[in-house]
Motif scaffolding. Sequence first.
Motif, mmCIF file in Angstrom:
data_model
loop_
_atom_site.group_PDB
_atom_site.id
_atom_site.type_symbol
_atom_site.label_atom_id
_atom_site.label_comp_id
_atom_site.label_asym_id
_atom_site.label_seq_id
_atom_site.Cartn_x
_atom_site.Cartn_y
_atom_site.Cartn_z
ATOM 1 N N ALA A 50 0.832 -1.210 0.000
ATOM 2 C CA ALA A 50 0.000 0.000 0.000
ATOM 3 C C ALA A 50 0.864 1.255 0.000
ATOM 4 C CB ALA A 50 -0.932 -0.005 1.206
ATOM 5 N N ASN A 51 1.956 1.221 0.754
ATOM 6 C CA ASN A 51 2.850 2.375 0.795
ATOM 7 C C ASN A 51 3.449 2.655 -0.580
ATOM 8 O OD1 ASN A 51 4.103 4.388 2.570
ATOM 9 N ND2 ASN A 51 6.019 3.383 2.017
ATOM 10 N N ASP A 52 3.865 1.602 -1.269
ATOM 11 C CA ASP A 52 4.429 1.775 -2.620
ATOM 12 C C ASP A 52 3.401 2.393 -3.562
ATOM 13 O OD1 ASP A 52 6.811 0.674 -1.766
ATOM 14 O OD2 ASP A 52 6.444 -1.314 -2.645
ATOM 15 N N VAL A 53 2.169 1.904 -3.492
ATOM 16 C CA VAL A 53 1.108 2.429 -4.356
ATOM 17 C C VAL A 53 0.848 3.913 -4.068
ATOM 18 C CG1 VAL A 53 -1.387 2.352 -4.765
ATOM 19 C CG2 VAL A 53 -0.065 0.240 -4.778
ATOM 20 N N ILE A 54 0.705 4.243 -2.794
ATOM 21 C CA ILE A 54 0.400 5.633 -2.428
ATOM 22 C C ILE A 54 1.541 6.561 -2.830
ATOM 23 C CG2 ILE A 54 -0.009 7.200 -0.492
ATOM 24 C CD1 ILE A 54 -1.403 4.738 0.889
ATOM 25 N N ASN A 55 2.774 6.133 -2.567
ATOM 26 C CA ASN A 55 3.918 6.953 -2.979
ATOM 27 C C ASN A 55 3.917 7.198 -4.481
ATOM 28 O OD1 ASN A 55 5.269 7.506 -0.531
ATOM 29 N ND2 ASN A 55 6.165 5.472 -0.483
ATOM 30 N N SER A 56 3.539 6.188 -5.269
ATOM 31 C CA SER A 56 3.552 6.341 -6.727
ATOM 32 C C SER A 56 2.582 7.429 -7.183
ATOM 33 C CB SER A 56 3.238 5.011 -7.419
ATOM 34 O OG SER A 56 1.863 4.665 -7.284
ATOM 35 N N PHE A 57 1.477 7.594 -6.472
ATOM 36 C CA PHE A 57 0.517 8.664 -6.794
ATOM 37 C C PHE A 57 1.018 10.021 -6.282
ATOM 38 C CE2 PHE A 57 -2.351 5.145 -7.467
ATOM 39 C CZ PHE A 57 -3.296 5.620 -8.361
ATOM 40 N N LEU A 58 1.413 10.057 -5.019
ATOM 41 C CA LEU A 58 1.740 11.345 -4.388
ATOM 42 C C LEU A 58 3.037 11.937 -4.932
ATOM 43 C CD1 LEU A 58 0.706 10.805 -0.659
ATOM 44 C CD2 LEU A 58 -0.699 11.401 -2.632
ATOM 45 N N ARG A 59 3.929 11.080 -5.426
ATOM 46 C CA ARG A 59 5.181 11.603 -5.987
ATOM 47 C C ARG A 59 4.975 12.303 -7.321
ATOM 48 N NH1 ARG A 59 8.598 6.465 -3.927
ATOM 49 N NH2 ARG A 59 9.194 7.308 -1.897
ATOM 50 N N GLU A 60 3.764 12.185 -7.885
ATOM 51 C CA GLU A 60 3.416 12.970 -9.081
ATOM 52 C C GLU A 60 3.167 14.432 -8.731
ATOM 53 O OE1 GLU A 60 3.191 11.718 -12.381
ATOM 54 O OE2 GLU A 60 4.239 10.061 -11.387
ATOM 55 N N THR A 61 3.004 14.720 -7.442
ATOM 56 C CA THR A 61 2.831 16.101 -6.979
ATOM 57 C C THR A 61 4.189 16.630 -6.515
ATOM 58 O OG1 THR A 61 2.464 15.661 -4.608
ATOM 59 C CG2 THR A 61 0.567 15.402 -6.086
#
Length: 269
Positions: A50-61
């Motif tokens: 879950a952490n990997d998934v969330i980071n992949s989205f938030l790192r687009e910001t």
Amino acid sequence: MTGIELNKNLVIAIEASLKAGEVIMQVYDTAFDVEHKDDKSPLTEADKRANDVINSFLRETPTPIISEENKQIDYSIRKDWDTCWIVDPVDGTKEFIKRNGEFTVNIALVQNGVPQLGVIYVPATTTLYFSDTLKKQAFKSVLSAHNTSIEDVLKLASPLQTKTTSNVVEVVGSRSHMSQETLNFVDHLKSSGKEVTIVSKGSSLKFCLVAEGNADIYPRFAPTMEWDTAAGQAICSAVGVEVISEDTKQPLLYNKENLLNPWFVVAKH
């Protein structure tokens, strides 16, 4: 409920939480292993995925991330952040291990120490809470699947409404952490002539109970970290429920030098 316009960061956080919920449930439905971190808290494959998934989205910001499962960044760097994400990929890992469904994905956007946007997703029931504190808007959407589109999330959204006053005070207690101080708090309420009932929940769902009118007050006299509370505080703040530090008598602040929270009480003021 249509006609809701969402901040683009809130859209990203919702999408990240739903995708994280999907990978969490993939692990939940298997015979997963449990590790223990240095502080003895449990860790599963779900937390990591879950952490990997969330980071992949938030790192687009362009906004930096504080996550329970990321390597913690030194305060000498963090102190210069005016805005940051605060994330708990699986809040309530103990509940996850017990398989009682009371675990959540927590994502908050914090500016100058104050939560601005919050998302709490309950993967086991595909229930989503989200808020924009500046607009004073908080909603709940009960979804049919993790891959629900933002358009359908909004169609299914209903505004959160806090509880109206009644003779019974419903106090939220932790499913796994009921402290003696909390029991003393309940006794104090009873001694003032109030009828008190205890509502038990795990994870950040305790904040949601107060925000959606299913409880009056949530006293937390046991340790929590910023990622345990930021999203819940964002949702509560949007509906006039405050998360008040027992130390300062002011709302909890975030991106502090020490990420450990003081004791606090969640209630409408």
